[in-house]
Write a protein that holds these residues in place. Structure first.
Motif, short mmCIF file in Angstrom:
data_model
loop_
_atom_site.label_atom_id
_atom_site.label_comp_id
_atom_site.label_asym_id
_atom_site.label_seq_id
_atom_site.Cartn_x
_atom_site.Cartn_y
_atom_site.Cartn_z
N THR A 1 41.19 41.58 53.67
CA THR A 1 42.37 42.40 53.46
C THR A 1 42.87 42.23 52.03
O THR A 1 42.68 41.18 51.42
CB THR A 1 43.52 42.07 54.43
OG1 THR A 1 43.85 40.69 54.30
CG2 THR A 1 43.14 42.35 55.87
N GLU A 2 43.50 43.30 51.53
CA GLU A 2 44.02 43.26 50.16
C GLU A 2 45.24 42.34 50.08
O GLU A 2 45.45 41.68 49.09
CB GLU A 2 44.42 44.67 49.71
CG GLU A 2 43.22 45.60 49.50
CD GLU A 2 43.63 46.93 48.88
OE1 GLU A 2 44.76 47.39 49.13
OE2 GLU A 2 42.80 47.50 48.15
N VAL B 1 43.11 39.64 48.53
CA VAL B 1 42.13 39.93 47.48
C VAL B 1 42.76 40.77 46.36
O VAL B 1 42.31 40.75 45.24
CB VAL B 1 40.91 40.66 48.08
CG1 VAL B 1 39.92 41.07 47.02
CG2 VAL B 1 40.24 39.77 49.13
N GLY B 2 43.85 41.47 46.67
CA GLY B 2 44.41 42.41 45.70
C GLY B 2 43.71 43.76 45.85
O GLY B 2 42.77 43.89 46.63
N GLU B 3 44.18 44.74 45.10
CA GLU B 3 43.64 46.09 45.27
C GLU B 3 42.15 46.15 44.97
O GLU B 3 41.72 45.77 43.89
CB GLU B 3 44.37 47.04 44.33
CG GLU B 3 45.41 47.86 45.05
CD GLU B 3 46.05 48.86 44.13
OE1 GLU B 3 45.31 49.69 43.59
OE2 GLU B 3 47.28 48.77 43.95
N PHE B 4 41.37 46.59 45.90
CA PHE B 4 39.93 46.76 45.62
C PHE B 4 39.29 47.85 46.47
O PHE B 4 38.15 48.23 46.22
CB PHE B 4 39.19 45.43 45.85
CG PHE B 4 38.91 45.13 47.31
CD1 PHE B 4 39.92 44.75 48.15
CD2 PHE B 4 37.63 45.26 47.81
CE1 PHE B 4 39.67 44.49 49.49
CE2 PHE B 4 37.37 45.00 49.16
CZ PHE B 4 38.39 44.61 49.99
N LEU B 5 40.02 48.38 47.43
CA LEU B 5 39.39 49.31 48.38
C LEU B 5 38.86 50.57 47.72
O LEU B 5 37.89 51.16 48.19
CB LEU B 5 40.37 49.67 49.49
CG LEU B 5 40.69 48.52 50.46
CD1 LEU B 5 41.72 48.96 51.47
CD2 LEU B 5 39.44 48.03 51.16
N HIS C 1 43.61 47.39 53.70
CA HIS C 1 44.74 46.95 52.89
C HIS C 1 45.45 45.83 53.63
O HIS C 1 45.74 44.78 53.11
CB HIS C 1 45.69 48.11 52.63
CG HIS C 1 46.95 47.69 51.93
ND1 HIS C 1 46.93 47.24 50.64
CD2 HIS C 1 48.23 47.61 52.35
CE1 HIS C 1 48.17 46.90 50.28
NE2 HIS C 1 48.97 47.13 51.31
N ASN C 2 45.70 46.12 54.88
CA ASN C 2 46.39 45.15 55.73
C ASN C 2 46.01 45.50 57.15
O ASN C 2 45.72 46.64 57.44
CB ASN C 2 47.90 45.30 55.53
CG ASN C 2 48.63 44.10 56.07
OD1 ASN C 2 48.02 43.13 56.49
ND2 ASN C 2 49.94 44.18 56.08
N GLY D 1 39.55 36.07 46.79
CA GLY D 1 40.80 36.06 47.53
C GLY D 1 41.00 34.68 48.13
O GLY D 1 40.43 33.70 47.64
N LYS E 1 34.78 39.99 44.24
CA LYS E 1 36.24 39.89 44.30
C LYS E 1 36.61 38.55 44.91
O LYS E 1 35.92 38.06 45.80
CB LYS E 1 36.79 41.02 45.18
CG LYS E 1 36.59 42.39 44.59
CD LYS E 1 37.73 42.69 43.66
CE LYS E 1 37.33 43.78 42.68
NZ LYS E 1 38.33 43.98 41.66
N LEU F 1 37.22 46.11 56.15
CA LEU F 1 37.94 46.00 54.89
C LEU F 1 39.20 46.84 54.99
O LEU F 1 39.12 48.03 55.28
CB LEU F 1 37.07 46.53 53.73
CG LEU F 1 36.03 45.60 53.10
CD1 LEU F 1 35.15 44.94 54.11
CD2 LEU F 1 35.21 46.35 52.08
#
Lengths: 586, 91
Positions: free
Chosen positions: A183-184, A207-211, A163-164, A6, A4, A161
């Motif tokens: 972080t996303e 990074v955008g959604e990846f979790l 989202h925020n 970012g 990924k 890791l």
């Protein structure tokens, strides 16, 4: 293996197990169980499943009663998912054949189903994926008998890791257990980025959604130089990044030898290098890296991770610690610089906190809710009495008009009167300065210059406000360009306004821009002689300074200003840095 | 597996497609049948006992589904499933 990309915000490479830190997150302390425990573990899984289904059936009963059969049927379907033989046999298989703990087995199986649903692409299925995550969380809650993961109960080193990360979450973490951050959302100047820089940990944001594609415990590489996150890397990639990690360390060690060298240009001009800190404990670290003092003490970290507003004593103790560690060197203490939502006594007073960059924040809070402001100022003034005259300076953030600066100054005078009355000693001539981070302040710098003792250009916010780019919004983060000619022009305006024939006002540049070695020749060329940076970058900035001459810097600045496009400026500065100090070009 | 194999094509007339609740009705029905019933949509194939499989079909309003039953009394089983579709999953 999954790669990924970012935004690289803090250099270095970290390799280790992932910890997903989200709204629902569970600490899986064990991933594997022993063979002798398998039957017990399978039993635990069934007990948890029964408890969860009983819960959902209870929801079903209530929903049917109150809302009707068709609503109840939704919960019935959830029970059916939970009890589906495929799910159960897969979890059992992972426990029996691969000795996974039931927690890990549930996580793997339910994540897989949720992902399948997400990939179907419809909104309906995406919502069902949420149902499955919810089911997973219920199961984990049962299995673990609790509780969200707290950063403060980390027990082994992990890569975080999320989202925020809120500033309070990052403030509460145990540093010895964190190897890096991803972080996303977030941009180069998010709190995560700043903190990672301060802690010298590799970080990638935006990074955008990846979790949903990662499971806690997966092996992950964070490459803070290239801005990459690699999930479950293959062997050859691990080896390659480990080599990069080594090279980074030796590069850094080579620069480290310049730690004790003076930050003087090749033609003899001295540049003051100061450090930025969030916590008093970072002071010594700054000095070890070769900082001359603290150019920016972000006091808002006193407010984070606590439910109550800090008392005067809390403030006082923190400032005394910094002053003591500095042994007479200077420190610029910036008063509260937070959104209203982060200040306990103010947050509750707001009907609706939008937490907007243009809203009630920073000095605006201090001036509207003066009690907290006075508390902080009293503590600073009292602590300053313990330091040599003039070494403790007070700085007001987000000043946008002369009136605001005057009001802040008046509050300082009020506090001084109170201290006089109480018979407390304090330095009457404490220097008062301001951040230049709102374009209006830069444009009117000549007016401000008549009233302030110093300027500090906060590039992070200055760029955000000048270019009208929300630095936290990944959708526009590519528009956030440090090298924009508008920024260069504003910096020059401030430098010129401060350089009055009768009185030269010191101008410092703090913020991410000054920590990036490629901008250093430009800033010096624009007339900047004081830089405040994350301590980690001091050795490399020193190395650059010692290879520069003032005429060369002036040429670079003139050329950069002439270029007109931020992309052109970036490329040009990168090229110049390569000529000056090739090992620093990333 | 023995016995015969029979098939029938139905059209999804549920406004929201074959969503979670009708899927669960199918599973419930399937569990009472003595034979295998599968649903095909294009290249996707689902066991009607498996709710995740069924959801994975993402069958929307108007989609054509091929139902196939095999094993003992496949006819009877198929008829029951077809009946559920034709009643549009009414209770």
């Amino acid at each position: 293996m999954l790669v990924k990309r970012g935004i690289a915000v803090s250099p270095g490479v970290a390799i280790g197990p992932a910890l997903l830190f989200g709204t629902e997150n569970f600490k899986l302390s064990r991933h594997y169980t022993s063979k002798s425990e398998i039957d017990t573990e399978v039993g635990r899984f069934h007990a948890a499943l029964d408890a969860v289904c009983a819960d959902i059936e209870e929801n079903q009963r209530v929903a049917t009663e109150r809302l009707g059969k068709e609503y109840g049927a939704i919960f019935g379907a959830h029970v059916m998912m939970a009890r589906s033989p495929e799910l159960i046999s897969e979890v059992e298989r992972l426990i029996r054949d691969e000795t996974n703990t039931p927690e890990r087995a549930c996580e793997i199986v339910l994540n897989k189903y949720a992902k399948l649903f997400q990939e179907l692409g419809s909104r309906y299925h995406a919502e069902r994926a949420h149902d499955i995550y919810d089911l997973k969380n219920r199961l984990l809650r049962q299995l673990l008998g609790k509780q969200r993961q707290e950063m403060s109960d980390l027990t082994e080193p992990v890569l975080i890791l999320a989202h925020n990360l809120t500033p309070s979450e990052t403030a509460n973490l145990k540093r010895e257990f964190v190897l890096g951050f991803v972080t996303e959302v977030g941009g180069p100047t998010s709190h995560t980025a700043i903190l990672a820089g301060a802690l010298e940990l590799p970080a990638v944001v935006g990074v955008g959604e990846f979790l949903s594609e990662v499971t806690s415990g997966d092996l992950v590489i964070i490459d803070g130089d290239r801005g990459e996150v690699i999930i479950n890397p293959i062997e050859s990639v691990i080896a390659e990044r480990r080599a990069a990690q080594k090279k980074n360390e030796s590069n850094y060690a080579a620069l480290e030898t310049e730690r004790t060298a003076e930050p003087i240009t090749a033609d003899g001009e001295r540049i003051q290098l100061l450090g930025n800190i969030e916590f008093p404990t970072e002071t010594e670290h700054c000095l070890e890296r070769g900082a001359e003092g603290i150019g920016l003490y972000r006091t808002e970290f006193l407010y984070l991770g606590v439910d109550q507003e800090p008392s005067e004593e809390d403030h006082y103790q923190a400032y005394c610690k910094v002053i003591e560690a500095l042994g007479g060197r200077e420190v610029v203490i910036r008063t509260l610089d937070l959104g209203a939502d982060k200040v306990p006594s103010v947050g509750g007073l707001l009907a609706e906190s939008t937490n907007s960059a243009l809203g009630l924040r920073s000095i605006r809070i201090s001036l509207q809710y003066r009690e907290g402001f006075k508390t902080q100022l009293r503590a600073i003034l009292r602590a300053a009495a313990k330091a040599p005259p003039g070494s403790v300076k007070i700085m007001f953030p987000l000043i946008s008009s002369l009136n605001e600066f005057r009001q802040a100054k008046m509050v300082v005078r009020d506090v001084m009167d109170d201290l006089d009355e109480a018979g407390e000693p304090f330095p009457r001539d404490v220097p008062l300065g301001m951040m230049v981070e709102v374009p209006s302040a830069a444009i009117l710098a000549d007016h401000f210059a008549a009233e302030v003792d110093f300027f500090s250009i906060g590039t992070n916010d200055l760029i955000q406000y000048t270019l009208a780019v929300d630095r936290g919004d990944p959708a526009v983060s590519s528009l956030y360009r440090t090298g924009d000619p508008a920024i260069l022009r504003l910096i020059r305006m401030v430098v010129e306004a401060a350089d009055k024939p009768d009185r030269k006002i010191p101008v410092t540049v703090c913020g991410q821009m000054s920590s990036d070695p490629k901008f250093l020749p430009l800033l010096i060329g624009l007339g900047i002689r004081r830089i405040s940076v994350t301590p980690h970058s001091i050795p490399e900035l020193k190395a650059v300074i010692r290879r520069l001459t003032i005429p060369k810097c002036k040429d670079i600045a003139t050329h950069a200003e002439w270029l007109g496009l931020s992309r052109g400026v970036d490329n040009y500065l990168q090229g110049e840095l390569f000529k000056i100090c090739p090992q620093l070009v990333r | 597996m023995g016995g015969q194999s029979v098939s029938h094509t139905v059209t999804v007339r549920l406004e929201n497609g074959l969503h979670l609740v009708p899927c669960s009705r199918l599973v419930k029905l399937a569990n009472g049948l003595g034979c295998d019933v599968r649903i095909r949509k294009g290249s996707l194939d689902a066991d009607i006992k498996n709710i995740f499989d069924l959801m994975g079909l993402a069958a929307a309003f108007g989609d054509q589904l091929e139902l196939r039953a095999s094993g003992d009394r496949a006819d009877e089983a198929l008829a029951k499933v077809v009946q559920l579709f034709e009643s549009n999953f009414a209770d």
